[in-house]
Motif scaffolding. Structure first.
Motif, PDB file in Angstrom:
ATOM      1  N   SER A  64       0.830  -1.208   0.000  1.00  0.00           N
ATOM      2  CA  SER A  64       0.000   0.000   0.000  1.00  0.00           C
ATOM      3  C   SER A  64       0.865   1.259   0.000  1.00  0.00           C
ATOM      4  N   ILE A  65       1.938   1.234   0.770  1.00  0.00           N
ATOM      5  CA  ILE A  65       2.864   2.374   0.783  1.00  0.00           C
ATOM      6  C   ILE A  65       3.519   2.523  -0.587  1.00  0.00           C
ATOM      7  N   LEU A 102      -4.462   6.104  -3.664  1.00  0.00           N
ATOM      8  CA  LEU A 102      -4.962   7.413  -3.248  1.00  0.00           C
ATOM      9  C   LEU A 102      -4.602   7.742  -1.797  1.00  0.00           C
ATOM     10  N   GLY A 103      -3.814   6.863  -1.160  1.00  0.00           N
ATOM     11  CA  GLY A 103      -3.362   7.126   0.199  1.00  0.00           C
ATOM     12  C   GLY A 103      -4.322   6.686   1.278  1.00  0.00           C
ATOM     13  N   HIS A 104      -5.125   5.675   0.987  1.00  0.00           N
ATOM     14  CA  HIS A 104      -6.115   5.191   1.948  1.00  0.00           C
ATOM     15  C   HIS A 104      -6.065   3.671   2.046  1.00  0.00           C
ATOM     16  N   ALA A 105      -6.774   3.130   3.045  1.00  0.00           N
ATOM     17  CA  ALA A 105      -6.872   1.686   3.233  1.00  0.00           C
ATOM     18  C   ALA A 105      -8.150   1.381   4.004  1.00  0.00           C
ATOM     19  N   THR A 106      -8.645   0.166   3.841  1.00  0.00           N
ATOM     20  CA  THR A 106      -9.851  -0.243   4.566  1.00  0.00           C
ATOM     21  C   THR A 106      -9.540  -0.586   6.019  1.00  0.00           C
ATOM     22  N   ARG A 110      -3.521   0.203   8.831  1.00  0.00           N
ATOM     23  CA  ARG A 110      -2.849   0.385   7.537  1.00  0.00           C
ATOM     24  C   ARG A 110      -3.155   1.778   6.980  1.00  0.00           C
ATOM     25  N   GLN A 111      -4.387   2.234   7.187  1.00  0.00           N
ATOM     26  CA  GLN A 111      -4.781   3.581   6.749  1.00  0.00           C
ATOM     27  C   GLN A 111      -3.830   4.626   7.346  1.00  0.00           C
ATOM     28  N   ALA A 112      -3.531   4.503   8.628  1.00  0.00           N
ATOM     29  CA  ALA A 112      -2.639   5.463   9.284  1.00  0.00           C
ATOM     30  C   ALA A 112      -1.240   5.432   8.668  1.00  0.00           C
ATOM     31  N   ALA A 113      -0.737   4.233   8.395  1.00  0.00           N
ATOM     32  CA  ALA A 113       0.602   4.104   7.806  1.00  0.00           C
ATOM     33  C   ALA A 113       0.645   4.678   6.399  1.00  0.00           C
ATOM     34  N   VAL A 114      -0.365   4.376   5.599  1.00  0.00           N
ATOM     35  CA  VAL A 114      -0.394   4.840   4.211  1.00  0.00           C
ATOM     36  C   VAL A 114      -0.579   6.363   4.157  1.00  0.00           C
ATOM     37  N   GLN A 115      -1.452   6.881   4.990  1.00  0.00           N
ATOM     38  CA  GLN A 115      -1.633   8.332   5.004  1.00  0.00           C
ATOM     39  C   GLN A 115      -0.361   9.030   5.460  1.00  0.00           C
ATOM     40  N   ALA A 177      -5.987   6.231 -11.275  1.00  0.00           N
ATOM     41  CA  ALA A 177      -6.652   5.935 -10.006  1.00  0.00           C
ATOM     42  C   ALA A 177      -7.925   6.743  -9.806  1.00  0.00           C
ATOM     43  N   GLY A 178      -8.038   7.887 -10.458  1.00  0.00           N
ATOM     44  CA  GLY A 178      -9.217   8.713 -10.274  1.00  0.00           C
ATOM     45  C   GLY A 178      -9.219   9.353  -8.912  1.00  0.00           C
ATOM     46  N   SER A 179     -10.374   9.497  -8.338  1.00  0.00           N
ATOM     47  CA  SER A 179     -10.465  10.086  -6.986  1.00  0.00           C
ATOM     48  C   SER A 179     -11.619   9.444  -6.249  1.00  0.00           C
TER      49      SER A 179
END
Length: 180
Positions: A64-65, A102-106, A110-115, A177-179
């Motif tokens: 994800s990163i 897009l810098g997110h995760a479910t 993981r969301q915190a790490a990717v953001q 990727a779009g938005s």
């Protein structure tokens, strides 16, 4: 226009063992690696870093990163590679791959790490105290934060390399990727 350098058979002898290892593990020689192997020092150093960082965090977080950083850096080659590996190795769904780009995760952790990784690359490392605290609050230690920064740097290295040399893509193409 691809700017790929010589073929795998033409790499310097000092790069050959590392390139052969990747070829054996992957099943073919990716064009990026054949090109990167033209510099034994850079290639072998990158391979050592890649091997070390493959032991940190979990595979979905690492992929994800890689997707988030490659999206920010506009590296089409790396987006094809990371999308392929995220699907095949990390078992991420197509939606999860787009979210990561897009810098997110479910997954909240993981969301915190990717953001955080996305903020590191977008702000050239100049993150706020709140950004650092958010990743810590998600359960990441300072050691993990350092590893996230190292992953951002490693992925940026290959992004920049591939943006310069534009090797022919040898993984399936990906759509924008779009938005969300």
């Amino acid at each position: 226009m691809p700017r790929t350098l010589p073929t795998p058979q033409q790499v310097p002898a000092e790069s050959k063992p590392t390139l052969d290892m990747f070829t054996k593990n992957i099943g073919f020689t990716p064009n990026m690696m054949a090109t990167f192997a033209q510099s034994p020092i850079a290639f072998n150093s990158w391979a050592t870093l890649l091997g070390s960082l493959s032991k940190v965090l979990d595979v979905k977080t690492r992929d994800s990163i890689g997707l988030a950083v490659s999206e920010v850096n506009g590296c089409d080659y790396c987006l094809t590679v990371h999308s392929f590996t995220a699907e095949r190795m990390a078992k991420m769904s197509a939606d999860e791959i787009i979210l990561a780009r897009l810098g997110h995760a479910t997954d909240p952790k993981r969301q915190a790490a990717v953001q955080f990784a996305r903020k590191v690359i977008e702000n050239r490392g100049k993150v706020s105290d709140a950004d650092l605290q958010a990743v810590r609050d998600a359960g990441y230690t300072d050691s993990h934060v350092i590893e996230i920064v190292a992953l951002v740097a490693m992925y940026s290295l290959t992004n920049f390399f591939n943006n310069v040399f534009d090797p022919e893509k040898d993984f399936p193409a990906v759509a924008p990727a779009g938005s969300i």
